[in-house]
Design a protein around this motif. Sequence first.
Motif, PDB file in Angstrom:
ATOM      1  N   ALA A  16       0.840  -1.189   0.000  1.00 50.67           N
ATOM      2  CA  ALA A  16       0.000   0.000   0.000  1.00 50.67           C
ATOM      3  C   ALA A  16       0.878   1.242   0.000  1.00 50.67           C
ATOM      4  O   ALA A  16       1.967   1.236   0.578  1.00 50.67           O
ATOM      5  CB  ALA A  16      -0.900  -0.001   1.234  1.00 50.67           C
ATOM      6  N   VAL A  17       0.399   2.293  -0.646  1.00 43.15           N
ATOM      7  CA  VAL A  17       1.115   3.567  -0.670  1.00 43.15           C
ATOM      8  C   VAL A  17       0.198   4.694  -0.214  1.00 43.15           C
ATOM      9  O   VAL A  17      -1.023   4.579  -0.277  1.00 43.15           O
ATOM     10  CB  VAL A  17       1.687   3.898  -2.069  1.00 43.15           C
ATOM     11  CG1 VAL A  17       2.775   2.924  -2.454  1.00 43.15           C
ATOM     12  CG2 VAL A  17       0.592   3.945  -3.123  1.00 43.15           C
ATOM     13  N   GLY A  18       0.820   5.770   0.223  1.00 43.61           N
ATOM     14  CA  GLY A  18       0.066   6.929   0.674  1.00 43.61           C
ATOM     15  C   GLY A  18       0.990   8.014   1.158  1.00 43.61           C
ATOM     16  O   GLY A  18       1.977   8.350   0.510  1.00 43.61           O
ATOM     17  N   GLY A  58      12.948  18.951   4.045  1.00 42.84           N
ATOM     18  CA  GLY A  58      12.487  20.190   4.669  1.00 42.84           C
ATOM     19  C   GLY A  58      11.011  20.115   4.970  1.00 42.84           C
ATOM     20  O   GLY A  58      10.545  19.163   5.564  1.00 42.84           O
ATOM     21  N   THR A  59      10.263  21.098   4.498  1.00 47.91           N
ATOM     22  CA  THR A  59       8.834  21.147   4.805  1.00 47.91           C
ATOM     23  C   THR A  59       7.986  20.893   3.574  1.00 47.91           C
ATOM     24  O   THR A  59       6.839  21.289   3.522  1.00 47.91           O
ATOM     25  CB  THR A  59       8.472  22.517   5.407  1.00 47.91           C
ATOM     26  OG1 THR A  59       8.842  23.524   4.462  1.00 47.91           O
ATOM     27  CG2 THR A  59       9.161  22.738   6.729  1.00 47.91           C
ATOM     28  N   GLY A  60       8.519  20.237   2.578  1.00 51.52           N
ATOM     29  CA  GLY A  60       7.775  19.931   1.365  1.00 51.52           C
ATOM     30  C   GLY A  60       6.638  18.969   1.641  1.00 51.52           C
ATOM     31  O   GLY A  60       6.410  18.518   2.756  1.00 51.52           O
ATOM     32  N   SER A  61       5.919  18.632   0.601  1.00 50.56           N
ATOM     33  CA  SER A  61       4.767  17.749   0.726  1.00 50.56           C
ATOM     34  C   SER A  61       4.792  16.736  -0.405  1.00 50.56           C
ATOM     35  O   SER A  61       4.711  17.115  -1.569  1.00 50.56           O
ATOM     36  CB  SER A  61       3.484  18.584   0.665  1.00 50.56           C
ATOM     37  OG  SER A  61       2.358  17.757   0.788  1.00 50.56           O
ATOM     38  N   ASP A  62       4.933  15.471  -0.075  1.00 49.35           N
ATOM     39  CA  ASP A  62       4.973  14.401  -1.065  1.00 49.35           C
ATOM     40  C   ASP A  62       3.916  13.363  -0.725  1.00 49.35           C
ATOM     41  O   ASP A  62       3.657  13.105   0.451  1.00 49.35           O
ATOM     42  CB  ASP A  62       6.337  13.708  -1.077  1.00 49.35           C
ATOM     43  CG  ASP A  62       7.463  14.641  -1.485  1.00 49.35           C
ATOM     44  OD1 ASP A  62       7.181  15.624  -2.180  1.00 49.35           O
ATOM     45  OD2 ASP A  62       8.608  14.372  -1.118  1.00 49.35           O
ATOM     46  N   GLU A  63       3.342  12.756  -1.760  1.00 47.61           N
ATOM     47  CA  GLU A  63       2.328  11.733  -1.526  1.00 47.61           C
ATOM     48  C   GLU A  63       2.276  10.777  -2.706  1.00 47.61           C
ATOM     49  O   GLU A  63       2.280  11.209  -3.846  1.00 47.61           O
ATOM     50  CB  GLU A  63       0.963  12.398  -1.340  1.00 47.61           C
ATOM     51  CG  GLU A  63      -0.133  11.438  -1.011  1.00 47.61           C
ATOM     52  CD  GLU A  63      -1.442  12.152  -0.692  1.00 47.61           C
ATOM     53  OE1 GLU A  63      -2.485  11.479  -0.775  1.00 47.61           O
ATOM     54  OE2 GLU A  63      -1.431  13.346  -0.382  1.00 47.61           O
ATOM     55  N   PHE A  64       2.241   9.481  -2.402  1.00 48.36           N
ATOM     56  CA  PHE A  64       2.017   8.485  -3.436  1.00 48.36           C
ATOM     57  C   PHE A  64       0.521   8.226  -3.542  1.00 48.36           C
ATOM     58  O   PHE A  64      -0.170   8.074  -2.537  1.00 48.36           O
ATOM     59  CB  PHE A  64       2.735   7.170  -3.115  1.00 48.36           C
ATOM     60  CG  PHE A  64       4.226   7.248  -3.226  1.00 48.36           C
ATOM     61  CD1 PHE A  64       4.831   7.669  -4.402  1.00 48.36           C
ATOM     62  CD2 PHE A  64       5.028   6.892  -2.165  1.00 48.36           C
ATOM     63  CE1 PHE A  64       6.205   7.738  -4.516  1.00 48.36           C
ATOM     64  CE2 PHE A  64       6.404   6.951  -2.268  1.00 48.36           C
ATOM     65  CZ  PHE A  64       6.998   7.374  -3.436  1.00 48.36           C
TER      66      PHE A  64
END
Length: 170
Positions: free
Chosen positions: A55-57, A90-96
């Motif tokens: 699962a990814v998220g 840092g404060t980035g935002s990543d999502e699968f």
Amino acid sequence: IVAGYNRSQGSADKQDMWLRRYSSTGTLVWEKLVTGTTSDWLEGLAVGADGNVYAVGMTTATGVGRQGLRTKVVPSTGTVGPTITWGPSGTGSDEFKDIAVDGAGKHYMAGYSTTGGSEQGWYVRVAQDGTSEVNVNFGAGGADGFNDIAILTSGDVIVVGKKGSAPWAM
């Protein structure tokens, strides 16, 4: 098996991974709510060559913004883990958003990565043990991102998603 998230009771800002397995007749076999002190949610599932479900998220567990995550789920018991994360320092935002698994056990994940204030499509390929083989972003400074991924019989990969920036080629 279905996956998503459940908003924690008493907290408007925290989500927990939620998994349910149903039999072929629709009967609930097991349910897992994976709780913690941070937000974690699941967006996509794929069955691996090893018979496990992946699962990814997204997670905030690392304390450095939102990071993409991949976790293993054992179908017979619902045991979750280990979980591996990718993302900003840092404060980035990543999502699968989605995952596909080939016959050799390689995992292909697609989503978005926010770098410098703009979303970019994000594609990552890893060996089954989590060793990164490909990690690339696509986009040109807009709201770009991938939602789904598929592996063709040729071994090529197709991703689909949104494109909010100027034209770009892959």
